[in-house]
Design a protein around this motif. Structure first.
Motif, PDB file in Angstrom:
ATOM      1  N   VAL A 171       0.826  -1.205   0.000  1.00  0.00           N
ATOM      2  CA  VAL A 171       0.000   0.000   0.000  1.00  0.00           C
ATOM      3  C   VAL A 171       0.858   1.252   0.000  1.00  0.00           C
ATOM      4  O   VAL A 171       2.041   1.229   0.362  1.00  0.00           O
ATOM      5  CB  VAL A 171      -0.946   0.022   1.223  1.00  0.00           C
ATOM      6  N   GLY A 172       0.230   2.384  -0.386  1.00  0.00           N
ATOM      7  CA  GLY A 172       0.904   3.660  -0.364  1.00  0.00           C
ATOM      8  C   GLY A 172       0.814   4.315   1.003  1.00  0.00           C
ATOM      9  O   GLY A 172       0.139   3.825   1.910  1.00  0.00           O
ATOM     10  N   LYS A 173       1.487   5.434   1.137  1.00  0.00           N
ATOM     11  CA  LYS A 173       1.450   6.195   2.378  1.00  0.00           C
ATOM     12  C   LYS A 173       0.109   6.919   2.502  1.00  0.00           C
ATOM     13  O   LYS A 173      -0.612   7.105   1.521  1.00  0.00           O
ATOM     14  CB  LYS A 173       2.592   7.204   2.403  1.00  0.00           C
ATOM     15  N   TYR A 174      -0.214   7.358   3.699  1.00  0.00           N
ATOM     16  CA  TYR A 174      -1.416   8.147   3.910  1.00  0.00           C
ATOM     17  C   TYR A 174      -1.296   9.461   3.151  1.00  0.00           C
ATOM     18  O   TYR A 174      -0.236  10.098   3.142  1.00  0.00           O
ATOM     19  CB  TYR A 174      -1.627   8.427   5.398  1.00  0.00           C
ATOM     20  N   PRO A 191      -7.459   7.520   4.011  1.00  0.00           N
ATOM     21  CA  PRO A 191      -7.060   7.157   2.645  1.00  0.00           C
ATOM     22  C   PRO A 191      -5.551   7.142   2.436  1.00  0.00           C
ATOM     23  O   PRO A 191      -4.822   7.945   3.011  1.00  0.00           O
ATOM     24  CB  PRO A 191      -7.724   8.237   1.785  1.00  0.00           C
ATOM     25  N   ARG A 192      -5.128   6.201   1.635  1.00  0.00           N
ATOM     26  CA  ARG A 192      -3.731   6.079   1.246  1.00  0.00           C
ATOM     27  C   ARG A 192      -3.587   6.278  -0.272  1.00  0.00           C
ATOM     28  O   ARG A 192      -4.559   6.157  -1.018  1.00  0.00           O
ATOM     29  CB  ARG A 192      -3.185   4.687   1.594  1.00  0.00           C
ATOM     30  N   HIS A 193      -2.368   6.515  -0.711  1.00  0.00           N
ATOM     31  CA  HIS A 193      -2.088   6.513  -2.142  1.00  0.00           C
ATOM     32  C   HIS A 193      -2.298   5.091  -2.688  1.00  0.00           C
ATOM     33  O   HIS A 193      -1.764   4.132  -2.109  1.00  0.00           O
ATOM     34  CB  HIS A 193      -0.639   6.923  -2.413  1.00  0.00           C
ATOM     35  N   PRO A 194      -3.069   4.923  -3.761  1.00  0.00           N
ATOM     36  CA  PRO A 194      -3.198   3.588  -4.380  1.00  0.00           C
ATOM     37  C   PRO A 194      -1.954   3.281  -5.215  1.00  0.00           C
ATOM     38  O   PRO A 194      -1.989   3.274  -6.454  1.00  0.00           O
ATOM     39  CB  PRO A 194      -4.453   3.734  -5.247  1.00  0.00           C
ATOM     40  N   ILE A 236       9.895   3.809 -13.172  1.00  0.00           N
ATOM     41  CA  ILE A 236       8.534   3.912 -12.646  1.00  0.00           C
ATOM     42  C   ILE A 236       8.491   3.398 -11.213  1.00  0.00           C
ATOM     43  O   ILE A 236       7.936   4.040 -10.310  1.00  0.00           O
ATOM     44  CB  ILE A 236       7.546   3.121 -13.530  1.00  0.00           C
ATOM     45  N   ARG A 237       9.085   2.249 -10.994  1.00  0.00           N
ATOM     46  CA  ARG A 237       9.111   1.651  -9.659  1.00  0.00           C
ATOM     47  C   ARG A 237       9.841   2.570  -8.676  1.00  0.00           C
ATOM     48  O   ARG A 237       9.378   2.780  -7.548  1.00  0.00           O
ATOM     49  CB  ARG A 237       9.793   0.281  -9.727  1.00  0.00           C
ATOM     50  N   PHE A 238      10.980   3.108  -9.097  1.00  0.00           N
ATOM     51  CA  PHE A 238      11.781   3.962  -8.226  1.00  0.00           C
ATOM     52  C   PHE A 238      10.985   5.190  -7.777  1.00  0.00           C
ATOM     53  O   PHE A 238      10.984   5.551  -6.602  1.00  0.00           O
ATOM     54  CB  PHE A 238      13.047   4.415  -8.966  1.00  0.00           C
ATOM     55  N   ILE A 239      10.273   5.811  -8.710  1.00  0.00           N
ATOM     56  CA  ILE A 239       9.511   7.022  -8.402  1.00  0.00           C
ATOM     57  C   ILE A 239       8.339   6.714  -7.478  1.00  0.00           C
ATOM     58  O   ILE A 239       8.093   7.418  -6.484  1.00  0.00           O
ATOM     59  CB  ILE A 239       9.015   7.683  -9.704  1.00  0.00           C
ATOM     60  N   ILE A 240       7.594   5.647  -7.781  1.00  0.00           N
ATOM     61  CA  ILE A 240       6.402   5.329  -6.987  1.00  0.00           C
ATOM     62  C   ILE A 240       6.770   4.876  -5.584  1.00  0.00           C
ATOM     63  O   ILE A 240       5.978   5.030  -4.641  1.00  0.00           O
ATOM     64  CB  ILE A 240       5.543   4.279  -7.721  1.00  0.00           C
ATOM     65  N   GLU A 241       7.984   4.371  -5.403  1.00  0.00           N
ATOM     66  CA  GLU A 241       8.425   3.973  -4.065  1.00  0.00           C
ATOM     67  C   GLU A 241       8.376   5.134  -3.073  1.00  0.00           C
ATOM     68  O   GLU A 241       8.259   4.923  -1.865  1.00  0.00           O
ATOM     69  CB  GLU A 241       9.847   3.405  -4.116  1.00  0.00           C
ATOM     70  N   PHE A 242       8.450   6.367  -3.563  1.00  0.00           N
ATOM     71  CA  PHE A 242       8.411   7.518  -2.667  1.00  0.00           C
ATOM     72  C   PHE A 242       7.067   7.653  -1.956  1.00  0.00           C
ATOM     73  O   PHE A 242       6.987   8.280  -0.891  1.00  0.00           O
ATOM     74  CB  PHE A 242       8.722   8.809  -3.431  1.00  0.00           C
ATOM     75  N   VAL A 243       5.991   7.100  -2.545  1.00  0.00           N
ATOM     76  CA  VAL A 243       4.679   7.191  -1.895  1.00  0.00           C
ATOM     77  C   VAL A 243       4.227   5.843  -1.346  1.00  0.00           C
ATOM     78  O   VAL A 243       3.080   5.679  -0.956  1.00  0.00           O
ATOM     79  CB  VAL A 243       3.608   7.757  -2.865  1.00  0.00           C
ATOM     80  N   LYS A 244       5.128   4.874  -1.296  1.00  0.00           N
ATOM     81  CA  LYS A 244       4.820   3.567  -0.731  1.00  0.00           C
ATOM     82  C   LYS A 244       5.247   3.497   0.726  1.00  0.00           C
ATOM     83  O   LYS A 244       6.218   4.135   1.138  1.00  0.00           O
ATOM     84  CB  LYS A 244       5.542   2.446  -1.493  1.00  0.00           C
TER      85      LYS A 244
END
Length: 287
Positions: A171-174, A191-194, A236-244
């Motif tokens: 899941v993403g961060k709140y 809610p969290r980031h999807p 893509i994975r590297f960037i999205i990890e910031f909101v995970k």
């Protein structure tokens, strides 16, 4: 003000039979492999390769992806748990007191399915599996296989992340706003980031891009497609990890970035190298 808040509380299983169940996550893997087979069949036909060779390739890829992804999760993310539960590494079971599987023949465990799978481990599995396959069936070069499997792998990644979304995992961060997904399965109210769906969108765009490249002469540049996939997918994975949310693993020993980011960096660099190398060498005539 429009509120983009979505409550999510799905069942993890499509069908239950006693302690066994058909999990949506497993179903997504089946869809990914089936679609991958269809895509590779079209590629084989397009390039004059006998499709009879494809069944064996599918078998190798299923084993390589699942084994690599499982071992990737074990060693990159969850070794602290599995070092004390070695039997669970390759078996779809989980230690649970007062539970039994196989109609009561095995006590202390419950059937869990293969939930712990890591995409970076899957990449290693694919590389090893394709290398072994090419050594046995030499009708095309190793790099030819690598370039062609990029298309089914990328769209397959979309379905895997949809499976993660069904499981309310990774899941993403709140968001700290009224935007996001509330994972009610996890007992949450905010809610969290999807993050899983962010990756689905990113991989789908990358898949469209790879398909477009394949239709050009660039498909004959050895290493170009796999280079684009490595660079694109893991950026893509590297960037999205910031909101995970943090998932543990090697980030405990290498602070500053998440485990997923640390593992993505060498693959991004490898992708850039492969792209530049392929452009320098130019196209080849595959027979």
């Amino acid at each position: 003000m429009v509120q983009l808040r979505f409550n999510w509380e799905p069942s993890e299983t499509l069908l239950n039979i006693g302690d066994f169940g058909i999990h949506y996550y497993s179903l997504m893997f089946i869809i990914a492999f089936a679609l991958g087979y269809v895509i590779m069949r079209k590629i084989y036909q397009n390039e004059g390769v006998k499709v009879t060779q494809l069944e064996s390739l599918l078998t190798y890829m299923v084993i390589a992806v699942l084994l690599g992804a499982r071992l990737g999760d074990v060693f990159f993310y969850s070794w602290d748990y599995y070092k004390d539960h070695l039997i669970e590494i390759l078996l779809p079971i989980r230690e649970t007191p007062n539970k039994s599987i196989l109609f009561g023949l095995v006590d202390g465990y419950t059937f869990s399915g293969y939930k712990g799978l890591a995409s970076h481990g899957a990449v290693v599995g694919v590389l090893v599996g394709l290398w072994i396959y090419q050594r046995r069936f030499k009708y095309r070069s190793f790099i030819w296989f690598l370039d062609r499997v990029t298309i089914p792998i990328t769209i397959g990644g979309c379905f895997v992340r949809i499976g993660n979304f069904f499981n309310s995992e990774i899941v993403g961060k709140y968001t700290n706003t009224e935007y996001g997904v509330v994972f009610l399965n996890n007992g949450e109210t905010a809610p969290r980031h999807p993050a899983q769906l962010y990756e689905v969108v990113g991989y789908f765009v990358l898949w469209l891009f790879l398909r477009k490249i394949y239709k050009t002469n660039k498909r004959n540049y050895p290493g170009y497609l796999i280079g684009v996939m490595f660079t694109g997918m893991f950026t893509i994975r590297f960037i999205i990890e910031f909101v995970k949310e943090k998932q543990g693993g090697i980030e405990e020993y290498l602070p500053g970035l998440s485990t997923g980011q640390w593992l993505s960096i060498p693959l991004i660099l490898a992708g850039i190298f492969l792209i530049l190398r392929s452009l320098k060498k130019g196209p080849v005539n595959y027979i």
